[in-house]
Design an enzyme around this catalytic site. Structure first.
Site, PDB file in Angstrom:
ATOM      1  N   LYS A 188      23.205  47.693  42.900  1.00 56.87           N
ATOM      2  CA  LYS A 188      23.589  47.633  41.420  1.00 56.87           C
ATOM      3  C   LYS A 188      23.811  46.518  41.194  1.00 56.87           C
ATOM      4  O   LYS A 188      24.444  45.120  41.764  1.00 56.87           O
ATOM      5  CB  LYS A 188      25.396  47.971  41.269  1.00 56.87           C
ATOM      6  CG  LYS A 188      25.676  48.248  40.667  1.00 56.87           C
ATOM      7  CD  LYS A 188      27.085  47.234  40.370  1.00 56.87           C
ATOM      8  CE  LYS A 188      27.767  46.469  39.173  1.00 56.87           C
ATOM      9  NZ  LYS A 188      27.157  45.721  38.580  1.00 56.87           N
ATOM     10  N   THR A 245      36.877  41.330  44.108  1.00 59.35           N
ATOM     11  CA  THR A 245      36.049  42.643  44.079  1.00 59.35           C
ATOM     12  C   THR A 245      35.695  42.521  45.948  1.00 59.35           C
ATOM     13  O   THR A 245      36.137  44.251  46.408  1.00 59.35           O
ATOM     14  CB  THR A 245      35.000  42.084  43.804  1.00 59.35           C
ATOM     15  OG1 THR A 245      35.316  41.967  42.404  1.00 59.35           O
ATOM     16  CG2 THR A 245      34.166  43.871  44.053  1.00 59.35           C
ATOM     17  N   GLU A 264      30.551  39.363  51.646  1.00 61.14           N
ATOM     18  CA  GLU A 264      29.884  38.527  51.919  1.00 61.14           C
ATOM     19  C   GLU A 264      30.483  37.446  50.864  1.00 61.14           C
ATOM     20  O   GLU A 264      29.809  37.545  49.323  1.00 61.14           O
ATOM     21  CB  GLU A 264      28.536  37.857  51.538  1.00 61.14           C
ATOM     22  CG  GLU A 264      27.704  38.725  53.184  1.00 61.14           C
ATOM     23  CD  GLU A 264      27.601  38.326  54.017  1.00 61.14           C
ATOM     24  OE1 GLU A 264      28.421  37.174  54.797  1.00 61.14           O
ATOM     25  OE2 GLU A 264      27.788  39.454  55.144  1.00 61.14           O
ATOM     26  N   CYS A 299      27.145  29.564  46.385  1.00 61.69           N
ATOM     27  CA  CYS A 299      28.794  30.530  47.157  1.00 61.69           C
ATOM     28  C   CYS A 299      28.370  29.512  48.468  1.00 61.69           C
ATOM     29  O   CYS A 299      29.413  28.735  48.475  1.00 61.69           O
ATOM     30  CB  CYS A 299      28.287  31.443  48.058  1.00 61.69           C
ATOM     31  SG  CYS A 299      26.596  31.878  48.919  1.00 61.69           S
ATOM     32  N   GLU A 398      38.286  29.019  44.400  1.00 60.30           N
ATOM     33  CA  GLU A 398      36.842  28.495  44.333  1.00 60.30           C
ATOM     34  C   GLU A 398      36.747  28.280  42.321  1.00 60.30           C
ATOM     35  O   GLU A 398      37.086  29.511  42.404  1.00 60.30           O
ATOM     36  CB  GLU A 398      36.519  29.856  44.694  1.00 60.30           C
ATOM     37  CG  GLU A 398      34.357  29.787  44.528  1.00 60.30           C
ATOM     38  CD  GLU A 398      34.129  30.371  45.006  1.00 60.30           C
ATOM     39  OE1 GLU A 398      34.340  31.872  44.846  1.00 60.30           O
ATOM     40  OE2 GLU A 398      32.975  30.518  45.816  1.00 60.30           O
TER      41      GLU A 398
HETATM   42  P1  NAD Z   1      32.571  39.119  42.021  1.00 59.57           P
HETATM   43  O1  NAD Z   1      32.774  40.064  42.791  1.00 59.57           O
HETATM   44  O2  NAD Z   1      31.890  39.692  40.192  1.00 59.57           O
HETATM   45  O3  NAD Z   1      30.395  40.282  40.899  1.00 59.57           O
HETATM   46  C1  NAD Z   1      29.932  40.224  42.556  1.00 59.57           C
HETATM   47  C2  NAD Z   1      29.321  42.468  42.273  1.00 59.57           C
HETATM   48  O4  NAD Z   1      29.846  42.982  42.244  1.00 59.57           O
HETATM   49  C3  NAD Z   1      28.222  42.877  40.719  1.00 59.57           C
HETATM   50  O5  NAD Z   1      27.810  42.783  41.183  1.00 59.57           O
HETATM   51  C4  NAD Z   1      29.767  43.153  39.724  1.00 59.57           C
HETATM   52  O6  NAD Z   1      29.107  43.946  38.940  1.00 59.57           O
HETATM   53  C5  NAD Z   1      30.767  43.741  40.927  1.00 59.57           C
HETATM   54  N1  NAD Z   1      31.761  44.228  40.946  1.00 59.57           N
HETATM   55  C6  NAD Z   1      32.787  43.680  40.035  1.00 59.57           C
HETATM   56  N2  NAD Z   1      33.794  44.825  39.878  1.00 59.57           N
HETATM   57  C7  NAD Z   1      33.526  45.664  41.139  1.00 59.57           C
HETATM   58  C8  NAD Z   1      34.490  45.945  41.266  1.00 59.57           C
HETATM   59  N3  NAD Z   1      35.809  46.745  41.010  1.00 59.57           N
HETATM   60  N4  NAD Z   1      33.785  48.023  42.085  1.00 59.57           N
HETATM   61  C9  NAD Z   1      32.410  47.693  42.667  1.00 59.57           C
HETATM   62  N5  NAD Z   1      32.087  46.554  42.303  1.00 59.57           N
HETATM   63  C10 NAD Z   1      32.295  45.718  41.571  1.00 59.57           C
HETATM   64  O7  NAD Z   1      31.366  38.033  42.174  1.00 59.57           O
HETATM   65  P2  NAD Z   1      30.264  37.661  40.671  1.00 59.57           P
HETATM   66  O8  NAD Z   1      31.073  36.073  40.109  1.00 59.57           O
HETATM   67  O9  NAD Z   1      29.175  37.839  40.376  1.00 59.57           O
HETATM   68  O10 NAD Z   1      29.823  35.896  42.102  1.00 59.57           O
HETATM   69  C11 NAD Z   1      30.527  35.223  42.446  1.00 59.57           C
HETATM   70  C12 NAD Z   1      31.081  35.612  43.919  1.00 59.57           C
HETATM   71  O11 NAD Z   1      29.666  35.351  45.100  1.00 59.57           O
HETATM   72  C13 NAD Z   1      31.808  33.220  44.070  1.00 59.57           C
HETATM   73  O12 NAD Z   1      32.488  33.851  44.927  1.00 59.57           O
HETATM   74  C14 NAD Z   1      30.401  33.236  45.192  1.00 59.57           C
HETATM   75  O13 NAD Z   1      31.204  32.333  46.159  1.00 59.57           O
HETATM   76  C15 NAD Z   1      30.095  34.774  45.790  1.00 59.57           C
HETATM   77  N6  NAD Z   1      28.880  34.470  46.605  1.00 59.57           N
HETATM   78  C16 NAD Z   1      29.374  34.559  47.990  1.00 59.57           C
HETATM   79  C17 NAD Z   1      27.341  34.663  49.003  1.00 59.57           C
HETATM   80  C18 NAD Z   1      27.199  34.665  50.534  1.00 59.57           C
HETATM   81  O14 NAD Z   1      26.365  34.881  50.561  1.00 59.57           O
HETATM   82  N7  NAD Z   1      28.630  34.341  51.303  1.00 59.57           N
HETATM   83  C19 NAD Z   1      26.652  34.651  47.914  1.00 59.57           C
HETATM   84  C20 NAD Z   1      26.439  34.175  47.028  1.00 59.57           C
HETATM   85  C21 NAD Z   1      27.713  34.876  45.738  1.00 59.57           C
END
Ligand code: NAD
Length: 494
Positions: A188, A245, A264, A299, A398
């Site tokens: 997804k 999430t 992650e 991240c 963050e």
């Molecule tokens: P997000 O959690 O909003 O979304 C991530 C994914 O989860 C998307 O595909 C989204 O559609 C899905 N999602 C959203 N709500 C959901 C639900 N209720 N159930 C299941 N899936 C759902 O995060 P984002 O804004 O897309 O990404 C940014 C975040 O990701 C930041 O916190 C960043 O630090 C983190 N990040 C971490 C790493 C790592 O390796 N640790 C790498 C990149 C980004």
């Protein structure tokens, strides 16, 4: 990379996108569609199929069917390796097209996107393709009358949910080990970064991935992602995204089939600069780049600057100067250093965090404002915030935007306490010429990825693993393979 090649690709029309289920491209079950808006200029790029619960069910069924036939799961490792290597090659052949498509979707500056996206995705697929026929099971030491074998079996269906920053790279961190080990995957993508992943999946089919082994369902997190989290026939969830999430996914897992749930998550990573850093100019440059590139949407971004009291004034002034000189603008223009924020909502959130810091008594040292509004795109000038203590939100939450929070320390103990004063534990750096300080600090900081006198070291052969509320899984390295296999022990009486 030439500007003229980028310009040729930036206006290519993009056809309406479909879901990939069971090797076929199809519309959402109810025909739903979602607009794709470019952060570069706010223009409509195309539409995505808006996946439903029924689409997730169909994708999981296709993935399960593919797994059970054994056409991938029981293929000799050398066969899976050949397909994954071909896929990596196709990604490299189409690298600029993939990178430009991704930038039109999520706004990352093209130089970084080309390296971190197709470049890194191909390297990751290649790494796991090469590894999979070299990581054996075990024969345990036993008495003479028995033999104990430990098999490494693929688990079944992996649900991979990825964010919008670096969609190809992060998806490959899941797809590489999961597919190499013989699993089927339902992927997804994020709502605002699906286009390049759909194209990468198309190249996967061209490389020879059998039907149903890789399925892609685009759509809303709370619909598609939730349906995956609650699905009783998904065995493993591999997630990268926000902590909020991640928490939900753990709940979904507990409420359904207790599927493994690897997270992650985010970070609030410190750059800790001692007065004896070997080169303070280099440190200032790297600290600024480490938070402001890709508009802070990284991240591991070094979003906290923890600087020795004795050099605070000069160092901070230099970081502010470097930040002010960064050219923010069209991410497909090679002249620019920093591209767009990926969505209007994210931009508004970033600005709100800056305003809240100001209202709490912080000093915004340049930047922190919306810019280039007439372009229709989502751009923000880099901000450095000083004057607030470590308990302030700007030091703890963050932002995921181009915002650096600064604080100073008197001695090593205080630097360490400040570094660890966070719920996160993703990354960080120590800048010092003293080997003992470097060792003491890196051993005592609770974070999975630490640097000394540098920042952002990469390479698929080392783990990326958050501590504390930055996550519980491992991406990259041979360790990641363990997430996608069952260890099965067989005792044989001789
Ligand atoms: P997000 O959690 O909003 O979304 C991530 C994914 O989860 C998307 O595909 C989204 O559609 C899905 N999602 C959203 N709500 C959901 C639900 N209720 N159930 C299941 N899936 C759902 O995060 P984002 O804004 O897309 O990404 C940014 C975040 O990701 C930041 O916190 C960043 O630090 C983190 N990040 C971490 C790493 C790592 O390796 N640790 C790498 C990149 C980004």
């Amino acid at each position: 990379m030439k500007q003229s090649d980028i310009d040729l690709l930036r206006t290519h029309p993009i056809r309406p996108q479909s879901l990939l289920i069971g090797g076929k491209w199809r519309d959402a079950s109810d025909g739903g569609r979602r607009d794709v808006i470019s952060p570069i200029d706010g223009a409509l790029l195309t539409t995505l199929a808006e996946g439903t619960q029924a689409d997730v069910d169909a994708a999981v069924s296709a993935a399960r069917a593919a797994f059970e036939t054994g056409r991938w799961s029981r293929m000799a490792p050398a066969g899976r390796k050949a397909v994954l290597l071909k896929w990596a090659g196709l990604i490299e052949e189409n690298a600029l097209e993939l990178a430009v498509l991704g930038v039109r979707d999520n706004g990352t500056e093209i130089g970084m996107a080309l390296k971190a996206e197709p470049g890194s995705a191909a390297a990751t697929l290649r790494f796991y393709a090469e590894a999979i026929d070299k990581v054996p099971g075990e024969i345990a030491p036993t008495g003479d009358d028995v033999l104990a074998l430990v098999h490494r079996d693929p688990i079944g269906v992996v649900g991979a949910i990825v964010p919008w920053n670096f969609p190809l790279m992060i998806a490959a961190w899941k797809l590489g080990p999961a597919l190499a080990a013989g699993n089927s995957v339902v992927l997804k993508p994020a709502e605002t970064a699906s286009l390049s992943l759909l194209r990468m999946a198309e190249l996967g089919l061209e490389a020879g991935l059998p039907e149903g082994v890789l399925n892609v369902v685009t759509g809303a997190g709370p619909v598609v992602g939730q349906a995956m989290g609650l699905h009783t026939d998904i065995d493993v969830l591999a997630f990268t995204g926000s902590g909020a999430t991640g928490r939900r996914l753990m709940e979904y897992s507990a409420r359904s089939n207790m599927k493994r749930c690897y997270l992650e998550l985010g970070g609030k990573s410190p750059n800790i600069v001692f007065a004896d850093a070997p080169d303070l100019e280099v440190a200032a440059q790297v600290c600024a780049n480490g938070i402001f590139r890709n508009s802070g949407q990284v991240c591991i971004a070094g979003s906290r600057l923890i600087v020795a009291e004795s050099i605070r004034e000069d160092f901070l002034a230099r970081v502010v100067e470097i930040a002010g000189a960064l050219k923010v603008g069209d991410p497909l223009d090679l002249q620019n250093d920093v591209g767009a924020v990926h969505s209007e909502a994210q931009l508004q959130g970033n600005l709100a965090m800056v305003e809240a810091a100001r209202a709490a008594g912080g000093t915004v040292m340049g930047g922190g404002a919306r810019i280039h509004e007439k372009s229709g795109g989502f751009y923000m000038s880099p901000a450095v915030i000083d004057g607030l203590g470590p308990e302030a939100d700007i030091h703890r939450k963050e932002v995921f935007g181009p915002v650096l929070a600064a604080v100073s320390f008197k001695d090593e103990a205080e630097a360490l306490a400040l570094a660890n004063a966070t719920d996160f534990g993703l990354a960080g750096a120590v800048w010092t010429s003293d080997l003992s300080t470097a060792h003491r600090m890196t051993r005592a900081i609770k974070a999975g990825l630490l640097h000394v006198n540098t920042y952002g070291g990469s390479g698929v052969n080392v783990p990326m693993a958050g501590m504390k509320q930055s996550g519980n899984g491992v991406d990259k390295s041979l360790h990641a393979l363990d997430k996608y296999v069952d260890l099965k022990t067989v005792w044989i009486k001789l």
